[in-house]
Design an enzyme around this catalytic site. Structure first.
Site, PDB file in Angstrom:
ATOM      1  N   LYS A  79       0.806  -1.196   0.000  1.00 52.35           N
ATOM      2  CA  LYS A  79       0.000   0.000   0.000  1.00 52.35           C
ATOM      3  C   LYS A  79       0.850   1.261   0.000  1.00 52.35           C
ATOM      4  O   LYS A  79       0.376   2.356  -0.282  1.00 52.35           O
ATOM      5  CB  LYS A  79      -0.886   0.018   1.267  1.00 52.35           C
ATOM      6  N   GLY A  80       2.095   1.123   0.373  1.00 50.94           N
ATOM      7  CA  GLY A  80       2.936   2.276   0.714  1.00 50.94           C
ATOM      8  C   GLY A  80       3.071   3.353  -0.339  1.00 50.94           C
ATOM      9  O   GLY A  80       3.267   4.522  -0.022  1.00 50.94           O
ATOM     10  N   PHE A  91      13.603   4.268  10.803  1.00 48.70           N
ATOM     11  CA  PHE A  91      12.316   3.761  10.342  1.00 48.70           C
ATOM     12  C   PHE A  91      11.386   4.940  10.128  1.00 48.70           C
ATOM     13  O   PHE A  91      11.176   5.747  11.021  1.00 48.70           O
ATOM     14  CB  PHE A  91      11.718   2.740  11.320  1.00 48.70           C
ATOM     15  N   ARG A 136       0.529   6.216   8.291  1.00 48.47           N
ATOM     16  CA  ARG A 136       0.505   6.276   6.827  1.00 48.47           C
ATOM     17  C   ARG A 136      -0.040   7.605   6.291  1.00 48.47           C
ATOM     18  O   ARG A 136       0.343   8.058   5.230  1.00 48.47           O
ATOM     19  CB  ARG A 136      -0.388   5.138   6.315  1.00 48.47           C
ATOM     20  N   ASP A 143      14.819  -0.642   0.978  1.00 50.45           N
ATOM     21  CA  ASP A 143      15.577  -0.826   2.215  1.00 50.45           C
ATOM     22  C   ASP A 143      16.606  -1.928   1.965  1.00 50.45           C
ATOM     23  O   ASP A 143      17.684  -1.679   1.416  1.00 50.45           O
ATOM     24  CB  ASP A 143      14.577  -1.153   3.335  1.00 50.45           C
ATOM     25  N   LYS A 187      16.852   4.022   1.119  1.00 48.61           N
ATOM     26  CA  LYS A 187      17.436   3.932   2.471  1.00 48.61           C
ATOM     27  C   LYS A 187      18.596   2.959   2.433  1.00 48.61           C
ATOM     28  O   LYS A 187      18.430   1.778   2.175  1.00 48.61           O
ATOM     29  CB  LYS A 187      16.355   3.483   3.457  1.00 48.61           C
ATOM     30  N   ASP A 194       4.119   3.264   6.481  1.00 49.12           N
ATOM     31  CA  ASP A 194       3.486   2.940   7.756  1.00 49.12           C
ATOM     32  C   ASP A 194       4.404   2.150   8.663  1.00 49.12           C
ATOM     33  O   ASP A 194       5.411   1.586   8.226  1.00 49.12           O
ATOM     34  CB  ASP A 194       2.230   2.100   7.511  1.00 49.12           C
TER      35      ASP A 194
HETATM   36  P1  IMP Z   1      13.098  -4.227   1.224  1.00 50.66           P
HETATM   37  O1  IMP Z   1      13.863  -3.307   0.325  1.00 50.66           O
HETATM   38  O2  IMP Z   1      12.965  -5.622   0.714  1.00 50.66           O
HETATM   39  O3  IMP Z   1      13.597  -4.174   2.652  1.00 50.66           O
HETATM   40  O4  IMP Z   1      11.592  -3.782   1.306  1.00 50.66           O
HETATM   41  C1  IMP Z   1      11.163  -2.488   1.320  1.00 50.66           C
HETATM   42  C2  IMP Z   1       9.763  -2.539   1.915  1.00 50.66           C
HETATM   43  O5  IMP Z   1       9.876  -2.614   3.341  1.00 50.66           O
HETATM   44  C3  IMP Z   1       9.018  -1.267   1.601  1.00 50.66           C
HETATM   45  O6  IMP Z   1       8.138  -1.444   0.523  1.00 50.66           O
HETATM   46  C4  IMP Z   1       8.254  -1.021   2.878  1.00 50.66           C
HETATM   47  O7  IMP Z   1       7.023  -1.702   2.816  1.00 50.66           O
HETATM   48  C5  IMP Z   1       9.073  -1.655   3.961  1.00 50.66           C
HETATM   49  N1  IMP Z   1       9.944  -0.656   4.632  1.00 50.66           N
HETATM   50  C6  IMP Z   1      11.296  -0.639   4.678  1.00 50.66           C
HETATM   51  N2  IMP Z   1      11.750   0.406   5.385  1.00 50.66           N
HETATM   52  C7  IMP Z   1      10.653   1.086   5.806  1.00 50.66           C
HETATM   53  C8  IMP Z   1      10.460   2.278   6.584  1.00 50.66           C
HETATM   54  O8  IMP Z   1      11.396   2.953   7.045  1.00 50.66           O
HETATM   55  N3  IMP Z   1       9.168   2.641   6.809  1.00 50.66           N
HETATM   56  C9  IMP Z   1       8.092   1.958   6.321  1.00 50.66           C
HETATM   57  N4  IMP Z   1       8.226   0.835   5.587  1.00 50.66           N
HETATM   58  C10 IMP Z   1       9.499   0.400   5.338  1.00 50.66           C
HETATM   59 MG    MG Z   2       6.080  -1.526   0.709  1.00 51.67          MG
END
Ligand code: IMP
Ligand code: MG
Length: 174
Positions: free
Chosen positions: A41-42, A150, A163, A101, A129, A157
């Site tokens: 949803k982000g 975070f 959110r 992330d 990030k 969220d």
């Molecule tokens: P990754 O790159 O596989 O760790 O996934 C990224 C997903 O993790 C994003 O789509 C978010 O849903 C969630 N996520 C990672 N860091 C954050 C944050 O700081 N705030 C909110 N959601 C986060």
């Molecule tokens: Mg996400």
């Protein structure tokens, strides 16, 4: 344990950067057959602001993904719970995601959408990030680079909380 939040990116800074990204995307894709794929949803607020600032028509679709282990302790396993519904074959596709992330999510989604045989496949993230990155995926449009923390707000969220804030906050747990 108490949680506080600190404003990291103001709504003015978000609005300015989204306009800049939209200008770049409009310049790069003008006259092309572009489909934006938002990650639910982000990314829904970012995508909504971005498309209204584009200077040419696009089509929009969504995917919804589930990462096992949750946001704070991901295992690397990503599943699709809602796939795209438009045909992406031979079309220009731009993934729109809230934050990268560790990298598992975008790495998985990129490989998945590539199987639909788009003409091109690029990625736009609001926030890159860096600190926990394990898988590198090339990012074509990046709103903001953040080292760590975070973040909530503007679609992001923490357990469904935060959110709808118009600004982006860093959560501080002490
Ligand atoms: P990754 O790159 O596989 O760790 O996934 C990224 C997903 O993790 C994003 O789509 C978010 O849903 C969630 N996520 C990672 N860091 C954050 C944050 O700081 N705030 C909110 N959601 C986060
Ligand atoms: Mg996400």
């Amino acid at each position: 344990m108490s949680t506080r939040k600190r404003c990291l990116i103001s709504r003015e800074d978000i609005a300015r950067r989204v306009q800049e990204l939209a200008r770049e995307i409009s310049r790069d894709y003008a006259g092309r057959d572009l489909v934006l794929v938002g990650v639910l949803k982000g990314a829904f607020i970012f995508l909504a602001d971005l498309v209204r600032a584009l200077t040419f028509p696009v089509e929009i679709d969504f995917v919804r993904l589930r990462s096992y282990g949750g946001g704070t302790c991901p295992t690397g396993e990503v599943n699709i719970t809602k796939d795209v519904e438009l045909s992406l074959k031979d079309r220009d596709v731009l993934i729109v995601e809230d934050i990268m992330d560790i990298g598992f999510t975008l790495s998985f989604l990129r490989q998945h959408l590539a199987t639909h045989r788009p003409r091109s496949l690029k990625i736009c993230v609001l926030i890159d990030k860096k600190e926990r990155r394990e898988v590198e995926v090339p990012l074509d449009y990046v709103g903001f680079v953040v080292e760590k923390g975070f973040l909530v707000g503007y679609g992001l969220d923490c357990g469904e909380k935060g959110r709808t804030y118009p600004e982006i906050y860093e959560i501080e747990t002490e």
